[in-house]
Motif scaffolding. Structure first.
Motif, PDB file in Angstrom:
ATOM      1  N   SER A   1       0.833  -1.194   0.000  1.00  0.00           N
ATOM      2  CA  SER A   1       0.000   0.000   0.000  1.00  0.00           C
ATOM      3  C   SER A   1       0.871   1.249   0.000  1.00  0.00           C
ATOM      4  CB  SER A   1      -0.897  -0.044   1.223  1.00  0.00           C
ATOM      5  OG  SER A   1      -1.356   1.226   1.588  1.00  0.00           O
ATOM      6  N   PHE A   2       0.397   2.293  -0.643  1.00  0.00           N
ATOM      7  CA  PHE A   2       1.162   3.540  -0.691  1.00  0.00           C
ATOM      8  C   PHE A   2       1.311   4.153   0.703  1.00  0.00           C
ATOM      9  CE2 PHE A   2      -3.204   4.934  -1.189  1.00  0.00           C
ATOM     10  CZ  PHE A   2      -3.272   6.100  -0.455  1.00  0.00           C
ATOM     11  N   ARG A   3       0.404   3.830   1.611  1.00  0.00           N
ATOM     12  CA  ARG A   3       0.515   4.336   2.987  1.00  0.00           C
ATOM     13  C   ARG A   3       1.713   3.721   3.701  1.00  0.00           C
ATOM     14  NH1 ARG A   3      -5.176   5.727   5.274  1.00  0.00           N
ATOM     15  NH2 ARG A   3      -6.366   5.877   3.368  1.00  0.00           N
ATOM     16  N   ASP A   4       2.126   2.548   3.243  1.00  0.00           N
ATOM     17  CA  ASP A   4       3.228   1.826   3.876  1.00  0.00           C
ATOM     18  C   ASP A   4       4.548   1.961   3.133  1.00  0.00           C
ATOM     19  OD1 ASP A   4       1.447   0.855   5.816  1.00  0.00           O
ATOM     20  OD2 ASP A   4       0.861  -0.798   4.510  1.00  0.00           O
ATOM     21  N   GLY A   5       4.609   2.844   2.141  1.00  0.00           N
ATOM     22  CA  GLY A   5       5.869   3.093   1.458  1.00  0.00           C
ATOM     23  C   GLY A   5       5.903   2.765  -0.018  1.00  0.00           C
ATOM     24  N   SER A   6       4.858   2.126  -0.553  1.00  0.00           N
ATOM     25  CA  SER A   6       4.826   1.848  -1.985  1.00  0.00           C
ATOM     26  C   SER A   6       4.803   3.154  -2.775  1.00  0.00           C
ATOM     27  CB  SER A   6       3.588   1.030  -2.339  1.00  0.00           C
ATOM     28  OG  SER A   6       3.443   0.917  -3.746  1.00  0.00           O
ATOM     29  N   GLN A   7       5.369   3.134  -3.960  1.00  0.00           N
ATOM     30  CA  GLN A   7       5.406   4.322  -4.810  1.00  0.00           C
ATOM     31  C   GLN A   7       4.150   4.487  -5.650  1.00  0.00           C
ATOM     32  OE1 GLN A   7       8.858   3.617  -7.194  1.00  0.00           O
ATOM     33  NE2 GLN A   7      10.143   4.822  -5.836  1.00  0.00           N
ATOM     34  N   LEU A   8       3.290   3.486  -5.698  1.00  0.00           N
ATOM     35  CA  LEU A   8       2.158   3.509  -6.622  1.00  0.00           C
ATOM     36  C   LEU A   8       0.834   3.725  -5.917  1.00  0.00           C
ATOM     37  CD1 LEU A   8       3.255   0.469  -8.781  1.00  0.00           C
ATOM     38  CD2 LEU A   8       3.744   2.896  -9.162  1.00  0.00           C
ATOM     39  N   VAL A   9       0.028   4.652  -6.448  1.00  0.00           N
ATOM     40  CA  VAL A   9      -1.312   4.915  -5.930  1.00  0.00           C
ATOM     41  C   VAL A   9      -2.293   4.569  -7.048  1.00  0.00           C
ATOM     42  CG1 VAL A   9      -2.892   6.618  -4.966  1.00  0.00           C
ATOM     43  CG2 VAL A   9      -0.428   6.792  -4.476  1.00  0.00           C
ATOM     44  N   PHE A  10      -3.121   3.554  -6.829  1.00  0.00           N
ATOM     45  CA  PHE A  10      -4.096   3.126  -7.819  1.00  0.00           C
ATOM     46  C   PHE A  10      -5.299   4.062  -7.838  1.00  0.00           C
ATOM     47  CE2 PHE A  10      -1.685  -0.676  -6.969  1.00  0.00           C
ATOM     48  CZ  PHE A  10      -1.588  -1.285  -8.209  1.00  0.00           C
ATOM     49  N   SER A  11      -6.017   4.070  -8.946  1.00  0.00           N
ATOM     50  CA  SER A  11      -7.163   4.969  -9.107  1.00  0.00           C
ATOM     51  C   SER A  11      -8.222   4.764  -8.029  1.00  0.00           C
ATOM     52  CB  SER A  11      -7.777   4.805 -10.491  1.00  0.00           C
ATOM     53  OG  SER A  11      -8.228   3.473 -10.675  1.00  0.00           O
ATOM     54  N   GLY A  12      -8.455   3.523  -7.588  1.00  0.00           N
ATOM     55  CA  GLY A  12      -9.464   3.247  -6.578  1.00  0.00           C
ATOM     56  C   GLY A  12      -9.130   3.791  -5.199  1.00  0.00           C
ATOM     57  N   SER A  13      -7.888   4.181  -4.991  1.00  0.00           N
ATOM     58  CA  SER A  13      -7.462   4.728  -3.701  1.00  0.00           C
ATOM     59  C   SER A  13      -7.628   6.237  -3.616  1.00  0.00           C
ATOM     60  CB  SER A  13      -5.995   4.380  -3.447  1.00  0.00           C
ATOM     61  OG  SER A  13      -5.813   2.996  -3.382  1.00  0.00           O
ATOM     62  N   ALA A  64       6.785  10.408   2.717  1.00  0.00           N
ATOM     63  CA  ALA A  64       6.996  10.907   4.074  1.00  0.00           C
ATOM     64  C   ALA A  64       7.626   9.856   4.986  1.00  0.00           C
ATOM     65  CB  ALA A  64       5.682  11.405   4.670  1.00  0.00           C
ATOM     66  N   LEU A  65       7.387   8.569   4.714  1.00  0.00           N
ATOM     67  CA  LEU A  65       8.015   7.528   5.530  1.00  0.00           C
ATOM     68  C   LEU A  65       9.528   7.491   5.321  1.00  0.00           C
ATOM     69  CD1 LEU A  65       5.565   4.511   5.186  1.00  0.00           C
ATOM     70  CD2 LEU A  65       5.920   5.973   7.176  1.00  0.00           C
ATOM     71  N   MET A  66       9.959   7.797   4.109  1.00  0.00           N
ATOM     72  CA  MET A  66      11.382   7.771   3.791  1.00  0.00           C
ATOM     73  C   MET A  66      12.080   9.084   4.161  1.00  0.00           C
ATOM     74  SD  MET A  66      11.291   4.838   2.718  1.00  0.00           S
ATOM     75  CE  MET A  66      10.135   3.690   2.054  1.00  0.00           C
ATOM     76  N   ASN A  67      11.307  10.157   4.192  1.00  0.00           N
ATOM     77  CA  ASN A  67      11.845  11.476   4.513  1.00  0.00           C
ATOM     78  C   ASN A  67      10.835  12.203   5.405  1.00  0.00           C
ATOM     79  OD1 ASN A  67      13.038  13.941   4.675  1.00  0.00           O
ATOM     80  ND2 ASN A  67      13.094  14.331   2.491  1.00  0.00           N
ATOM     81  N   PRO A  68      10.872  11.940   6.723  1.00  0.00           N
ATOM     82  CA  PRO A  68       9.862  12.518   7.612  1.00  0.00           C
ATOM     83  C   PRO A  68       9.922  14.035   7.744  1.00  0.00           C
ATOM     84  CG  PRO A  68      11.452  11.177   8.838  1.00  0.00           C
ATOM     85  CD  PRO A  68      11.777  11.042   7.391  1.00  0.00           C
ATOM     86  N   LYS A  69      10.942  14.661   7.184  1.00  0.00           N
ATOM     87  CA  LYS A  69      11.048  16.124   7.275  1.00  0.00           C
ATOM     88  C   LYS A  69      10.224  16.849   6.223  1.00  0.00           C
ATOM     89  CE  LYS A  69      15.584  16.091   9.348  1.00  0.00           C
ATOM     90  NZ  LYS A  69      16.972  16.533   9.248  1.00  0.00           N
ATOM     91  N   ILE A  70       9.681  16.127   5.212  1.00  0.00           N
ATOM     92  CA  ILE A  70       8.882  16.830   4.207  1.00  0.00           C
ATOM     93  C   ILE A  70       7.608  17.338   4.852  1.00  0.00           C
ATOM     94  CG2 ILE A  70       9.853  15.569   2.276  1.00  0.00           C
ATOM     95  CD1 ILE A  70       7.244  14.053   1.994  1.00  0.00           C
ATOM     96  N   LYS A  71       7.124  18.429   4.350  1.00  0.00           N
ATOM     97  CA  LYS A  71       5.993  19.115   4.962  1.00  0.00           C
ATOM     98  C   LYS A  71       4.849  19.281   3.962  1.00  0.00           C
ATOM     99  CE  LYS A  71       8.252  21.060   8.722  1.00  0.00           C
ATOM    100  NZ  LYS A  71       8.890  19.957   9.293  1.00  0.00           N
ATOM    101  N   ASN A  72       3.679  19.503   4.510  1.00  0.00           N
ATOM    102  CA  ASN A  72       2.502  19.868   3.731  1.00  0.00           C
ATOM    103  C   ASN A  72       2.691  21.334   3.347  1.00  0.00           C
ATOM    104  OD1 ASN A  72       0.041  20.934   2.997  1.00  0.00           O
ATOM    105  ND2 ASN A  72      -1.114  19.706   4.421  1.00  0.00           N
ATOM    106  N   THR A  73       3.041  21.595   2.101  1.00  0.00           N
ATOM    107  CA  THR A  73       3.389  22.956   1.710  1.00  0.00           C
ATOM    108  C   THR A  73       2.433  23.582   0.707  1.00  0.00           C
ATOM    109  OG1 THR A  73       4.842  22.123  -0.005  1.00  0.00           O
ATOM    110  CG2 THR A  73       5.847  22.604   2.121  1.00  0.00           C
ATOM    111  N   ILE A  74       1.433  22.867   0.284  1.00  0.00           N
ATOM    112  CA  ILE A  74       0.535  23.433  -0.721  1.00  0.00           C
ATOM    113  C   ILE A  74      -0.391  24.471  -0.099  1.00  0.00           C
ATOM    114  CG2 ILE A  74      -1.410  22.920  -2.231  1.00  0.00           C
ATOM    115  CD1 ILE A  74       0.042  20.479  -3.140  1.00  0.00           C
TER     116      ILE A  74
END
Length: 81
Positions: A1-13, A64-74
């Motif tokens: 799952s992308f929540r657990d570190g996968s790079q892919l987000v399927f359309s149904g998600s 964010a799991l790989m780089n916890p310093k990234i922020k919500n910047t939008i």
């Protein structure tokens, strides 16, 4: 799952896609911060590239799991899905 570190987000998600997003746009991937439907807060998963024609709608480039310093910047100018 992308929540657990996968790079892919399927359309149904994907719950919602703002109409102004186009193929190749950089998007912020967010998930609900809690299972409580009254809580509107989100948690940043990462940043990725959007492709409406692929079964993998978003390929996450920075997770964010790989780089916890990234922020919500939008902020209010949202390209968030």
């Amino acid at each position: 799952s992308f929540r657990d570190g996968s790079q892919l987000v399927f359309s149904g998600s994907i719950d919602k896609v703002p109409s102004k997003i186009s193929m190749g746009d950089l998007v912020q991937v967010e998930v609900p911060a809690s299972e409580d439907p009254s809580n509107k807060n989100t948690q940043l998963v990462g940043w990725g590239v959007y492709n409406p024609e692929s079964m993998y709608r978003i390929r996450i480039l920075q997770h964010a799991l790989m780089n916890p310093k990234i922020k919500n910047t939008i902020g209010d100018n949202r390209n968030a899905v």
